[in-house]
Write an enzyme that holds these catalytic residues in place. Structure first.
Site, short mmCIF file in Angstrom:
data_model
loop_
_atom_site.label_atom_id
_atom_site.label_comp_id
_atom_site.label_asym_id
_atom_site.label_seq_id
_atom_site.Cartn_x
_atom_site.Cartn_y
_atom_site.Cartn_z
N LEU A 29 0.81 -1.22 0.00
CA LEU A 29 0.00 0.00 0.00
C LEU A 29 0.84 1.27 0.00
O LEU A 29 1.92 1.32 0.60
CB LEU A 29 -0.91 0.00 1.23
CG LEU A 29 -1.84 -1.22 1.36
CD1 LEU A 29 -2.67 -1.11 2.64
CD2 LEU A 29 -2.74 -1.37 0.14
N HIS A 30 0.32 2.29 -0.67
CA HIS A 30 0.94 3.61 -0.65
C HIS A 30 -0.15 4.64 -0.33
O HIS A 30 -1.31 4.27 -0.13
CB HIS A 30 1.65 3.91 -1.98
CG HIS A 30 0.78 3.70 -3.19
ND1 HIS A 30 -0.26 4.53 -3.52
CD2 HIS A 30 0.79 2.73 -4.13
CE1 HIS A 30 -0.83 4.11 -4.61
NE2 HIS A 30 -0.23 3.00 -5.01
N HIS A 33 -3.58 4.41 -2.02
CA HIS A 33 -4.54 3.45 -1.46
C HIS A 33 -5.18 4.03 -0.19
O HIS A 33 -6.38 3.89 0.03
CB HIS A 33 -3.83 2.14 -1.06
CG HIS A 33 -3.26 1.37 -2.20
ND1 HIS A 33 -1.90 1.17 -2.37
CD2 HIS A 33 -3.87 0.72 -3.23
CE1 HIS A 33 -1.70 0.44 -3.45
NE2 HIS A 33 -2.86 0.15 -3.99
N GLY A 180 1.52 7.58 -7.64
CA GLY A 180 1.70 6.50 -6.67
C GLY A 180 1.41 5.15 -7.33
O GLY A 180 0.39 4.99 -7.99
#
Ligand code: PAF
Length: 276
Positions: A29-30, A33, A180
């Site tokens: 996840l970044h 998200h 991202g």
């Protein structure tokens, strides 16, 4: 926060929740998200997030094997965000021997990423149909970074009368413009320093369009020019489309969307930008 690994556990857990906002992910996840999770929290009584590197949407076994994973870290991040339930299905249960159904989307799924990644959108539509059936969310959240995926999801949800509202949120970008993506983690330091040129190339087309340029070929050429001058020559596609159809038009309209897919070292990156 509840962790579910089987379909039965997930169904039981879902029955205890009120309105559900669902954020399907492949993990690693970044911030992008997490922005989806935060919106889902605002709009629903509970948030369910899936972490599942879906094998059937990958064309090459290498791409699947190299996809970054960090399940423990992801779970810790989601706990902090107040997520009610994380679903990490087991691939062997999700796709048991004999599994033989796929959701094959026509129209928008046949363009750009469609031919570039055969089987990709069928894999995405199939896994999401399963998730929607199991999690039964009122709403599901996706990032505009995968603009074509969003259009494909809208299409099959409407075509199959799946009772879920699809929300698309703007692409989350680093301060330097890089979109991202979990795949960014596979870039070397040198590649990462060059990657913001994708955004710069799209901005160039946007500036030209806002300055009055409507010829699609000219806009596409401007994007290519920025990429090539920065040494990014492994271009899969650069295009400006009508975002309803993902078809090109010689003269672009007010809703035009510029998209590109470029290989940087071993990593294939995609990005897009509405021109107006
Ligand atoms: O965008 C992704 O991460 C995946 O395609 C999705 C929607 C989670 C389906 O596996």
């Amino acid at each position: 926060m509840k962790l579910c690994t089987t379909v039965q556990e997930m169904r039981q857990e879902r029955a205890k929740l009120g309105t559900v906002g669902f954020v399907p992910t492949m993990g690693f996840l970044h911030e992008g998200h997490l922005s989806l999770v935060r919106r889902a929290r605002e709009e629903n009584e509970a948030v369910v997030v899936s972490l599942f590197v879906n094998p059937i949407q990958f064309g090459s076994p290498d791409d699947l094997a190299n996809y970054p994973r960090a399940v423990e870290r992801d779970i810790a991040l989601l706990q902090k965000e107040g997520v009610a339930c994380v679903f990490t299905p087991d691939a062997a249960e999700f796709y048991p021997d004999g599994f033989a159904t796929q959701v094959d989307v026509g129209g928008v799924a046949q363009e750009l990423e469609g031919p570039s990644r055969p089987g990709h959108f069928a894999g995405v539509a199939t896994v999401l149909t399963k998730f929607f059936n199991i999690v039964q969310p009122q709403r599901a959240y996706f990032g505009q970074k995968d603009a074509q995926q969003c259009a494909v999801v809208q299409r099959f949800v409407q075509d199959l009368n799946i009772p879920v509202e699809i929300t698309t949120l703007p692409t989350w970008r680093e301060a330097n413009g890089l979109a991202g993506s979990s795949r960014n983690s596979r870039l070397t330091e040198e590649e990462r320093s060059r990657a913001p040129v994708l955004h710069q190339a799209l901005c160039r087309a946007r500036d030209l369009a806002r300055g009055g340029e409507r010829r699609r070929m000219v806009l596409e050429e401007a994007i290519r020019d920025v990429l090539v001058k920065a040494g990014l020559t492994e271009i899969d596609y650069v295009t400006v489309v009508n975002p309803e159809t993902f078809q090109t038009e010689e003269t672009v309209g007010e809703t035009a969307l510029a998209l590109l897919a470029v290989k940087l070292g071993a990593v294939r990156l995609i990005d897009n930008m509405p021109l107006f």
